[in-house]
Design a protein around this motif. Sequence first.
Motif, short mmCIF file in Angstrom:
data_model
loop_
_atom_site.label_atom_id
_atom_site.label_comp_id
_atom_site.label_asym_id
_atom_site.label_seq_id
_atom_site.Cartn_x
_atom_site.Cartn_y
_atom_site.Cartn_z
N UNK A 539 0.97 -1.14 0.00
CA UNK A 539 -0.14 -0.12 -0.08
C UNK A 539 0.96 1.13 -0.09
N UNK A 540 1.59 1.37 -1.20
CA UNK A 540 2.66 2.54 -1.28
C UNK A 540 1.99 4.10 -0.95
N UNK A 541 0.70 4.13 -1.69
CA UNK A 541 -0.21 5.38 -1.66
C UNK A 541 -0.39 5.71 -0.21
N UNK A 542 -0.81 4.65 0.75
CA UNK A 542 -1.09 5.00 1.95
C UNK A 542 0.07 5.55 2.58
N UNK A 543 1.13 4.81 2.57
CA UNK A 543 2.46 5.06 3.05
C UNK A 543 2.92 6.52 2.61
N UNK A 544 2.88 6.80 1.48
CA UNK A 544 3.29 7.92 0.92
C UNK A 544 2.46 9.26 1.59
N UNK A 545 1.17 8.96 1.48
CA UNK A 545 0.19 9.95 2.02
C UNK A 545 0.53 10.15 3.44
N UNK A 546 1.07 9.29 4.17
CA UNK A 546 1.39 9.44 5.60
C UNK A 546 2.49 10.10 5.77
N UNK A 547 3.35 9.92 5.00
CA UNK A 547 4.60 10.44 5.18
C UNK A 547 4.78 11.95 4.55
N UNK A 548 3.92 12.37 3.61
CA UNK A 548 3.80 13.74 3.01
C UNK A 548 3.02 14.54 4.12
N UNK A 549 2.07 13.97 5.01
CA UNK A 549 1.38 14.58 6.01
C UNK A 549 2.31 14.96 6.87
N UNK A 550 3.17 14.12 7.33
CA UNK A 550 4.40 14.52 8.58
C UNK A 550 5.22 15.45 8.06
N UNK A 551 5.64 15.30 6.72
CA UNK A 551 6.82 16.27 6.12
C UNK A 551 6.18 17.93 6.17
N UNK A 552 4.71 17.92 5.65
CA UNK A 552 4.22 18.98 5.30
C UNK A 552 4.20 19.99 6.69
N UNK A 553 4.14 19.06 7.82
CA UNK A 553 4.11 19.75 9.15
C UNK A 553 5.57 19.97 9.80
N UNK A 554 6.43 19.31 9.45
CA UNK A 554 7.68 19.11 9.99
C UNK A 554 8.43 20.32 9.93
N UNK A 555 9.04 20.86 10.78
CA UNK A 555 9.88 22.10 11.07
C UNK A 555 11.35 21.48 10.55
N UNK A 556 12.36 22.30 10.09
CA UNK A 556 13.40 21.93 9.69
C UNK A 556 14.41 21.17 10.96
N UNK A 557 14.74 20.12 10.63
CA UNK A 557 15.52 19.54 11.62
C UNK A 557 14.58 18.44 12.30
N UNK A 558 13.50 18.11 12.09
CA UNK A 558 12.48 17.21 12.63
C UNK A 558 12.09 16.11 11.42
N UNK A 559 11.34 15.33 12.26
CA UNK A 559 10.76 14.09 11.22
C UNK A 559 11.48 13.37 10.41
N UNK A 560 12.84 13.01 11.09
CA UNK A 560 13.65 12.10 10.40
C UNK A 560 13.40 10.97 9.76
N UNK A 561 12.44 10.26 10.46
CA UNK A 561 12.08 9.04 10.20
C UNK A 561 11.05 9.16 8.77
N UNK A 562 10.42 10.25 8.79
CA UNK A 562 9.57 10.51 7.62
C UNK A 562 10.67 10.69 6.39
N UNK A 563 11.24 11.56 6.59
CA UNK A 563 12.23 12.08 5.32
C UNK A 563 12.84 11.03 4.79
#
Length: 1568
Positions: A539-563
């Motif tokens: 389910x790559x779409x779901x995973x990518x959606x989750x990652x992009x949602x995290x990255x959109x909110x992430x500040x510089x230097x955070x959300x390493x796992x998502x990046x």
Amino acid sequence: MSNKEVKAALKSAREAINNKEFKEVLKHCKAVLKLEKNNYNAWVFIGKAASELEQPDQSQAAYRKAVELEPEQLLAWQGLANLYENTDQWDFKDELPNVYQKLVELYARTDKNKSYDMIKKLSEIYQSDREYLKLAKVWLQLVQLKEEEGVDKKELVQLLQKMTQLISDCISEEEQNSETQQHLITAFEKAMILTEPVPGEEHKKLSADYIKCLSKLPHEEGKMKEACESMLSAYPNETYALEVLSSYYLKTNSMDEDAVSCFSRLLELSPNSGLGHLGLGTKALQEGRYKEAVDDLEKGIKKMNLATGWYSLAEAQFKIHRHADSAVSCSQGLNICASEDKKLRDKLLRLKLEALVRSEGEQAADQALETFSQITEAEQDPVLIALKGRAYLNKGQIEQSFKLLSELEASNPNLSQGLALRGLAHLAEGQLQLAEQSFLQAAKQTPDSGEYFFFLGKLYWDMGSETRKDRSKSHTHLLKAAKLDPHLSCAFRYLGHYYREVANDNARAQGCYRKAFQLNSDDSESGAASVDLSMGQGDMDSALTTLESVIEKATPGSAKWAWMRRGLYYLKVGEHQQAIADLQAALRADPEDWICWECLGEAYLNRRSFTAALKAFGKAHQLQPSSIYSVYQAAAIKQTLGKFKEAVDEYLQITTQQDYVPALKGLGECQLALAKNLMEDCRDGGAIDLIQQAIHNLFRAVQLRPDLSCLWKLLGDACTAVRVVSPNRAQVVVPTLLTGFDSSPQDRMLNQAQTLKAGERCYAHALKLMPEVASLWYDLGLNYYHQATISPCPSDEHQNSYSLNLEKAQQCLKKAIQMDSENYSYWNALGVISMTKGLDSYALAQHCFIKSIQVEPNNVVAWTNLGTLYLKKDNIELAHEAFKIAQSLEPLYVNCWIGQALIAERVGSYDTMDLFRHTTELSTHMEGVKGYAYWVCSTLLDKSNRDSELYRYNIVQMNAISAAHVALCKYTERIQSDPDAFIMLGYLNEHLQLKRQALQAYQRAVELLQSTSSSEVSIFSLGSYARALCNSGQWEEAVQVYKSTPLQDLSELVGLALAYCRAGLYPESISAYERALAVTSNEKEKAYILTALALLQHRQGNLDSAKTLLFKCSVLKEPISESLLCLCALGLVHSDATLAAAALTELLKQGSASGGVVEQRCLLTCSLLALQGNYSAVQREASRAVHSNPGNPSLWTLLSRVIPQYYPRKAQGGAVAGHIACLFSMTQGKRALLFSGVNQVACGRHTREDPHRNALKTMQKAVLLCPDDPAAWAGLMAACHTENTSCYLSGSTLPRQSLEHTLMSVVSEKVRSVEEMERPLAQALEGWVLQQAVTGLMQQGQLEQAEALCTQVLNVSPEHPAVMLSLTQVQCQRLLMADVLPDQVLEQLNKVVMMNPTNLGAWHWLAEVYRSQGLLVQAVMAYRQSLQLALQLGAYSFQIASLLRLALLALEPCIAGVPGNEWKDLVMEATTEVLKLGSSPMALLFQALLQYVTKMTARETRRLLERLVYVSSDDFPVTVVQVASWYLLRHLHAKDDQELLNVLLQHASMNGNQRLLEFYTELTSSSS
């Protein structure tokens, strides 16, 4: 008194008031009061007069009396008001409002305007005195008066608005339910009734003010709501009323339907309203919708910074377990919370404490303990004490926590928080069973606490696999925790762990992880697990959606796992640029993550950014040195970039630790590539070592993975690579299993053929694994071909093997072509094999080459091979065309150029040598190298064309000798069985003056030609070998080799004669020369041999025979310049100036010379001039030669050499000449640099004078360039002595001390290694160095060291006169410091100097000793002796020095006033002789001083001194000019010639002569 009298008195009083005669007023009024005690006007007048007379109390009393008499009369009240206004008394100010109030009433009847004025004044007083009730009444009274007056509504509304504004601004909560507030409300209501139109701006503003006023009155809530509703009905789009209502609902915390409706309505009108969001957030908080509450409260707080809002936000954040954010919100609330609101502050502190405790971490624990100390009565609250204990646990202070726990349990044994604390403490100690019991008790005490059940569930999970699998343990408690606290994200995370790892239910696990991540977006573990499961399920779409949602909110230097995961996703799908950007963002969050660095390196590598990938893998290895993958990838990248050496180092880091097949394969490939590079440069020894290492490493890989065909193929390549080197070099140690012999643990040494056979086996094994690979058949075919071409063919057996290998090679290539007929390399290889000797299938070869060209038209190799085929068949034209096409396809391919060179050689073209030279520039090819070396040597042997343009271009301009030498060295390194190549190499080495290398090359050629001793080549090699032995100083061996030759050729006989001569066998040498004389073919050869015989005769002491032979040379038909040169040198050596001059004249008649001959002639001329005593002409002759040949560095060097010896006045020019020679030629420059330094020493150029160009720096450079030259080290010692002398004279510290021993030992060491011919000069230099060292030590005051140095030398050479002299000088120096020398010592000194009769410095030293002892006559004799010796030796500089010292010695008695003329005559005699030799400023100075002493004030004295002072030439030393200036100043001062004095002082100022100016100041002060 009648009424008339009263009226008259009052009239008089009034007039007195007008005239400001207030005392008269009092008299008149008192008179009236006597008659009429209650007269109103009299009292008023008295009040007025007393007020003006500054009697306020009498004035008040009079006005009061008047008011009592007539309370409704204005006059007294007005006077009283004026009195109170103008008098600064507090009791008057208190009474003033009452007076104003009375005046308002009185004016209201008569004058409304004055009444309004009084009301205004009264309002100001009430406002300043904060009497708001009276203020309100006064304004209402004003409004009432206005109404009675009948003014319009607008004016009334303005008055009411002003009244409401005044009172609203001043009202406070302390006046609740007061009459003032009622008046204010009344005013607002009345104003709103009167305001028109409705709706309207005035009415809207008034309504807003009314609501604002009511909002401040807590008891008027009903009216406020009514007013708000009324305003909302009139103005439905206005938000003010809603904001007031919202604020009210928030303040009272009433969240009913009306409140929610109000908040919602407000947000509809104003979406960014802080009150609306705060209200809805507070409502959501009460209803348990915590996430909504946080969102609304955060929005509200941004608009309205309220402490209650921050508390609500902190509480909502705490509920959803955002403890760190909750603590921050509490801190913000505390910052703005009023200190009086203790209840709210306490609530904020408690919530902050709890949030910090649950945030964990040592820093949060410290903040928690600080917060605990701020809470009042915190020590009495057991819950807070339990939180304090948890803070200690977070800090790791378990003992402190247990101590606090014991106190807590003593007072509250069943407190659930205490039980939980004990469980956490046991857990920290690792006592899991005790922790379980404590958590169970805590859960029992508080069964609705999800946190305690989570503690239990996590404990069971951490206890091991057994409790994890037990559903009643971990799963049950985690599930219950999730049910009790649906916002506890960690409970869902562990449930996800359970379902994924225990239940293997990925669907439920993903749901739990997703829930945990939804609850806490900072839970990277849950988010990462959820994404990983989605990716695992496809389910790559779901995973990518989750990652992009995290990255959109992430500040510089955070959300390493998502990046990182998104970067890996992009890396997987091939979007490398996006992958790089995401992985870089992940590294910004955690720069120390080595795995992320490796992933980034992969992304760079896939994008072909090798340098960036290399840095990324390097960083990964730095962070994780045990990671093999990063090292391997770095090595692979370096291999791709062609950095094979660095790649080998990287691969070895891996292979030395473990057998990693990819690393072994890469290591073998790199070592094989390095070997090929070395073989291209003909460095075969190193190449064989690398091939051997590659074979062993690839064999290790094959042992691990024998199923990989590529490894066997590489092994075959490594074994086949030895085909290039010479057979005696190709000795390779390989594993036994590759040799075909029985297995053995020992490796075996294979020769070239055996190694190729091993390569055949490797290719065969690779073909067994992959038989359909055409390239393997191609490799095997080439291996068979190389086996055939390197095999010797003397026997039938070898001939059969040769034919069989060629046949096999042909069949393999045909098999490869059958599989892949479109590969041009296969056709080309088959063509090469087909035209090999033994097959000789030229037609097939031609077909193959043409077929290869058809498959690939741009095929330079096939065209070249085709041209070779045509050349072999003597078809020159077709061969030329084929080679020409190949050249056009690839101009850098060397083989086609060799073909063209062979064609040019065959047709006899002049371009042959140039073509062969070009082949050596392209690359090292054996055929091209030998061809070029042959043509270079042939051209050098033909001495008839040395002046031709072709020779200058091919040999000189193209630097042919060096180029051919380098190329031939590589050739002989590869092919060591070619005697012709070694003969040519020896010949080129001789031309390059490489004597030892030439000897080795000729020796090898002789060894190779031993079996053909009678051949012409063998005889030539023996002669060359003997000549090389002679050049290397091995005379006896050279004689033996020459004797092994037939001795029929002139060169052999002359060489033998020279060998005899060098060996010291002069008779034998003469005999050999005489034999050579018999075989000469022309007069020139005869002249050379006669010259050699003359030199031998001179060596044996037969001077007349030598002259006879040289004269015989000069009368030959073809005389040579060498014989005249020897004749001139003979005359110079024996001081026969006539013979030398005659020979030189004849030599110069031979016409113009060039090159080294010019230098020789100039040197001979200079030597002759020096022999004749014409020293100044020496420098002129050298300068004339330089001007005639300005591009000849040898002449510049000669000029720099002769100047310090014969014309030291021009030493500065000599230094420049040496510098120019250095610029012209490095070879000449090495020696010229030394001469330049000597010139700088001669002219006194030290670092204090010029820090950049001085003798020390120059000598240091000379030592660096010629470290084996003893003269350079001696010059360095002299430069150091110059520096020390300069410092000594200036009074500064000597910078270079104790260098004498070191430099002297270096010079002695270098002298021992010089050649025999230069040994006498070197020994003389060594003696000079000793004297210099002793002088330096004496100057430094180190007499003991100087004496020890002399004693040390005398122990080796006891009779050394120069050392004896130095020792005597040292001992004498010590005696001179002590006392007067006795006569016996002076006699001993004289004897020591007589032992060194040619030492001019010794005579000068002895004269100085005599002078110091006052023995001037003996000193004069010593100087005359040194002068005579200098004349005999031709030492020009010592002649000058002796005469000047003699003049100075004679000048001292003259200055001292000794009577007689003998000393004066001696001064004039000495200085005149100096001036005859050349210009001398010092001699002119001595003459001027003598004139000054004799006739101080004479005009001649001034003329002589001025000639020295006012000079423009730089030849005059500064010291001479300054001394002359001092004496000229004294002369002019004595004559009192002020005009000339001013000229002299101005000249001194212009030239910076401050010492002369100071001397003049002292001179004038002393005379005054």
